[in-house]
Enzyme design. Structure first.
Site, PDB file in Angstrom:
ATOM      1  N   HIS A 164     -20.954 -84.669-158.455  1.00  0.00           N
ATOM      2  CA  HIS A 164     -20.099 -83.941-157.520  1.00  0.00           C
ATOM      3  C   HIS A 164     -20.970 -83.557-156.328  1.00  0.00           C
ATOM      4  CE1 HIS A 164     -17.834 -80.933-155.573  1.00  0.00           C
ATOM      5  NE2 HIS A 164     -18.557 -79.928-156.027  1.00  0.00           N
ATOM      6  N   CYS A 200     -14.093 -77.861-158.525  1.00  0.00           N
ATOM      7  CA  CYS A 200     -15.059 -78.966-158.350  1.00  0.00           C
ATOM      8  C   CYS A 200     -15.141 -79.865-159.580  1.00  0.00           C
ATOM      9  CB  CYS A 200     -16.439 -78.425-158.021  1.00  0.00           C
ATOM     10  SG  CYS A 200     -16.440 -77.514-156.473  1.00  0.00           S
ATOM     11  N   ASN A 251     -18.548 -80.889-149.076  1.00  0.00           N
ATOM     12  CA  ASN A 251     -18.050 -80.726-150.443  1.00  0.00           C
ATOM     13  C   ASN A 251     -16.523 -80.810-150.410  1.00  0.00           C
ATOM     14  OD1 ASN A 251     -17.217 -79.751-152.923  1.00  0.00           O
ATOM     15  ND2 ASN A 251     -18.693 -78.064-152.987  1.00  0.00           N
TER      16      ASN A 251
HETATM   17  O1  UT7 Z   1     -19.014 -77.059-155.348  1.00  0.00           O
HETATM   18  C1  UT7 Z   1     -18.816 -75.900-156.085  1.00  0.00           C
HETATM   19  C2  UT7 Z   1     -20.055 -75.261-156.409  1.00  0.00           C
HETATM   20  N1  UT7 Z   1     -20.713 -74.727-155.235  1.00  0.00           N
HETATM   21  C3  UT7 Z   1     -22.006 -74.903-155.132  1.00  0.00           C
HETATM   22  O2  UT7 Z   1     -22.591 -75.584-155.937  1.00  0.00           O
HETATM   23  C4  UT7 Z   1     -22.727 -74.189-154.036  1.00  0.00           C
HETATM   24  C5  UT7 Z   1     -24.059 -73.704-154.538  1.00  0.00           C
HETATM   25  N2  UT7 Z   1     -24.802 -72.916-153.562  1.00  0.00           N
HETATM   26  C6  UT7 Z   1     -25.310 -73.479-152.441  1.00  0.00           C
HETATM   27  O3  UT7 Z   1     -25.137 -74.647-152.162  1.00  0.00           O
HETATM   28  C7  UT7 Z   1     -26.176 -72.605-151.566  1.00  0.00           C
HETATM   29  O4  UT7 Z   1     -26.399 -71.377-152.210  1.00  0.00           O
HETATM   30  C8  UT7 Z   1     -25.563 -72.354-150.154  1.00  0.00           C
HETATM   31  C9  UT7 Z   1     -25.638 -73.625-149.336  1.00  0.00           C
HETATM   32  C10 UT7 Z   1     -24.158 -71.872-150.259  1.00  0.00           C
HETATM   33  C11 UT7 Z   1     -26.379 -71.299-149.409  1.00  0.00           C
HETATM   34  O5  UT7 Z   1     -27.732 -71.715-149.327  1.00  0.00           O
HETATM   35  P1  UT7 Z   1     -28.895 -70.714-149.732  1.00  0.00           P
HETATM   36  O6  UT7 Z   1     -30.154 -71.440-149.535  1.00  0.00           O
HETATM   37  O7  UT7 Z   1     -28.597 -70.206-151.121  1.00  0.00           O
HETATM   38  O8  UT7 Z   1     -28.777 -69.594-148.637  1.00  0.00           O
HETATM   39  P2  UT7 Z   1     -28.479 -68.029-148.816  1.00  0.00           P
HETATM   40  O9  UT7 Z   1     -27.067 -67.803-149.190  1.00  0.00           O
HETATM   41  O10 UT7 Z   1     -29.549 -67.436-149.683  1.00  0.00           O
HETATM   42  O11 UT7 Z   1     -28.668 -67.519-147.347  1.00  0.00           O
HETATM   43  C12 UT7 Z   1     -29.962 -67.583-146.707  1.00  0.00           C
HETATM   44  C13 UT7 Z   1     -29.822 -67.054-145.297  1.00  0.00           C
HETATM   45  C14 UT7 Z   1     -29.110 -65.720-145.209  1.00  0.00           C
HETATM   46  O12 UT7 Z   1     -29.713 -64.960-144.185  1.00  0.00           O
HETATM   47  P3  UT7 Z   1     -30.791 -63.814-144.521  1.00  0.00           P
HETATM   48  O13 UT7 Z   1     -30.069 -62.852-145.419  1.00  0.00           O
HETATM   49  O14 UT7 Z   1     -31.926 -64.522-145.222  1.00  0.00           O
HETATM   50  O15 UT7 Z   1     -31.159 -63.285-143.183  1.00  0.00           O
HETATM   51  C15 UT7 Z   1     -27.715 -66.092-144.792  1.00  0.00           C
HETATM   52  O16 UT7 Z   1     -27.049 -65.043-144.104  1.00  0.00           O
HETATM   53  O17 UT7 Z   1     -29.033 -67.950-144.508  1.00  0.00           O
HETATM   54  C16 UT7 Z   1     -27.969 -67.245-143.877  1.00  0.00           C
HETATM   55  N3  UT7 Z   1     -26.816 -68.141-143.773  1.00  0.00           N
HETATM   56  C17 UT7 Z   1     -26.649 -68.956-142.712  1.00  0.00           C
HETATM   57  N4  UT7 Z   1     -27.339 -69.190-141.600  1.00  0.00           N
HETATM   58  C18 UT7 Z   1     -26.888 -70.101-140.725  1.00  0.00           C
HETATM   59  C19 UT7 Z   1     -25.794 -68.305-144.633  1.00  0.00           C
HETATM   60  N5  UT7 Z   1     -24.954 -69.242-144.189  1.00  0.00           N
HETATM   61  C20 UT7 Z   1     -25.445 -69.666-142.979  1.00  0.00           C
HETATM   62  C21 UT7 Z   1     -25.021 -70.611-142.034  1.00  0.00           C
HETATM   63  N6  UT7 Z   1     -25.767 -70.795-140.936  1.00  0.00           N
HETATM   64  N7  UT7 Z   1     -23.909 -71.357-142.217  1.00  0.00           N
END
Ligand code: UT7
Length: 340
Positions: A267, A117, A297
């Site tokens: 980014h 990235c 992204n």
């Molecule tokens: O570009 C390079 C650098 N990358 C980044 O900067 C990415 C940084 N991180 C993020 O953008 C976020 O952490 C994500 C978008 C990847 C994830 O968002 P989050 O708010 O951190 O969600 P999470 O991983 O804590 O997941 C929350 C819940 C989980 O369910 P439980 O355990 O609470 O029941 C996940 O299983 O959301 C669930 N989940 C989804 N649900 C529906 C994870 N992915 C999905 C999905 N659809 N696609």
């Protein structure tokens, strides 16, 4: 004393639009979750995941054509290529040399940058240093990715695969001896390798062991090896710390303040990261360019696509102070500050 300034910008994305609803037919996800957690509404994927024509080098070629036209230059005027990508056409050689051939450039140098990235910021840092040293006059700096061929479109991969999209952006960075203030004012690049495995694709890589294992022990290759793994929360927390640090560092080095900034082009990783940084730095909406809703992204391509669109939309005027900042796998992060 030479300075470098952007003389042309361009971008190119595959035609095929994939909406959040489209993804919800492949895995257990939905538009509400993706929109709320990331800001993404749709992204581009090449039409056919098995296509071997619409590659990252090809996307980079199309974006480069536009950047050259915008700069009023031809491929013969380019004396170096820096190509940032994490999804090259081959494991080796890199995409830079493929672009040299596609564009019909002379036998110029072509360098690949592998900083995910942050790839475009790093590529600009390298090109800027060459120009300032008087080595090259017109450098093509490209960021291009095909993510769609390597994502896990099952429930297992939903935390990662909904985020990434395909696309490319390019700029021509040219030497100037003008006394005026136009051009790159400061650059910073950082890394913290202890977090390498927090966001990675591990295969193919020599850590896997002897490639012969692929034939004799194919079960040794797991989904975690071939698909991207990301500790999303952990990456998020580091991103919101490193973004502002890098922005302030770039401004301070150039003797500028946050009030002087006209446009931040972050980014496009997650709209919530950009909003957090915006709030922390007290930047109004019109000073932060966001297009993640359309493309997701696109890693090394995200900043040059955003730059190209911001320019097309008239959001960058001559003399504006423009900052490009990235954070990503490695971890790596950095900024480029310029007077447009
Ligand atoms: O570009 C390079 C650098 N990358 C980044 O900067 C990415 C940084 N991180 C993020 O953008 C976020 O952490 C994500 C978008 C990847 C994830 O968002 P989050 O708010 O951190 O969600 P999470 O991983 O804590 O997941 C929350 C819940 C989980 O369910 P439980 O355990 O609470 O029941 C996940 O299983 O959301 C669930 N989940 C989804 N649900 C529906 C994870 N992915 C999905 C999905 N659809 N696609």
């Amino acid at each position: 004393m030479y300075k470098s300034k952007i003389t042309g910008v361009g971008h190119y994305v595959p035609e095929n639009i994939v909406t959040n609803d489209d993804l919800s037919k492949l895995m257990n996800t939905n538009d509400e979750w993706i929109t709320e957690r990331t800001g993404i509404k749709e992204r581009r994927h090449r039409k056919n995941r098995n296509d071997s024509e619409e590659t990252s080098a090809f996307l980079g070629f199309k974006a480069s054509e536009m950047a050259l036209k915008n700069a009023n230059l031809t491929s013969k005027d380019i004396d170096y290529i820096v190509f940032a990508t994490l999804s090259p056409d081959y494991f080796f050689p890199g995409n830079g040399i493929l672009l040299q051939e596609m564009l019909g450039c002379d036998t110029i140098g072509a360098l690949d940058v592998r900083n995910q990235c942050s790839g475009f910021v790093y590529a600009m840092g390298v090109a800027n240093a060459f120009i300032k040293a008087g080595v090259y006059k017109n450098i093509l700096v490209v960021g291009a990715e095909i993510h769609s061929f390597g994502l896990d479109f099952t429930d297992r991969g939903r935390g990662v695969s909904v985020i990434f999209g395909d696309g490319a952006g390019a700029v021509v960075l040219s030497a100037t001896e003008d006394e005026n203030t136009q051009g790159i004012l400061s650059v910073n690049m950082h890394s913290e390798g202890k977090y390498a495995e927090e966001l990675a694709v591990k295969f193919p890589g020599s850590k896997f062991g002897w490639a012969d294992r692929l034939l004799t022990e194919p079960e040794a290759l797991t989904p975690e090896d071939i698909y991207p793994v990301m500790n999303g929360n952990f990456v998020f927390k580091h991103a919101v710390t490193r973004f502002p640090e890098s922005i302030i560092e770039a401004l301070t080095k150039a003797g500028k303040t946050i009030e002087d900034l006209d446009l931040l082009i972050p980014h496009q990783a997650n709209i919530r990261i950009a909003q957090y940084v915006q709030q922390l730095l007290h930047l109004p909406d019109e000073k932060v360019f966001i297009n993640i809703q359309k493309y997701g992204n696109t890693t090394a391509a995200s900043i040059p696509i955003a730059l190209s669109e911001a320019k097309q939309e008239g959001k960058i005027k001559k003399g504006d102070l423009v900052m490009m900042t990235a954070f990503g796998a490695g971890f790596t992060w950095g900024s480029v500050l310029m007077n447009w």
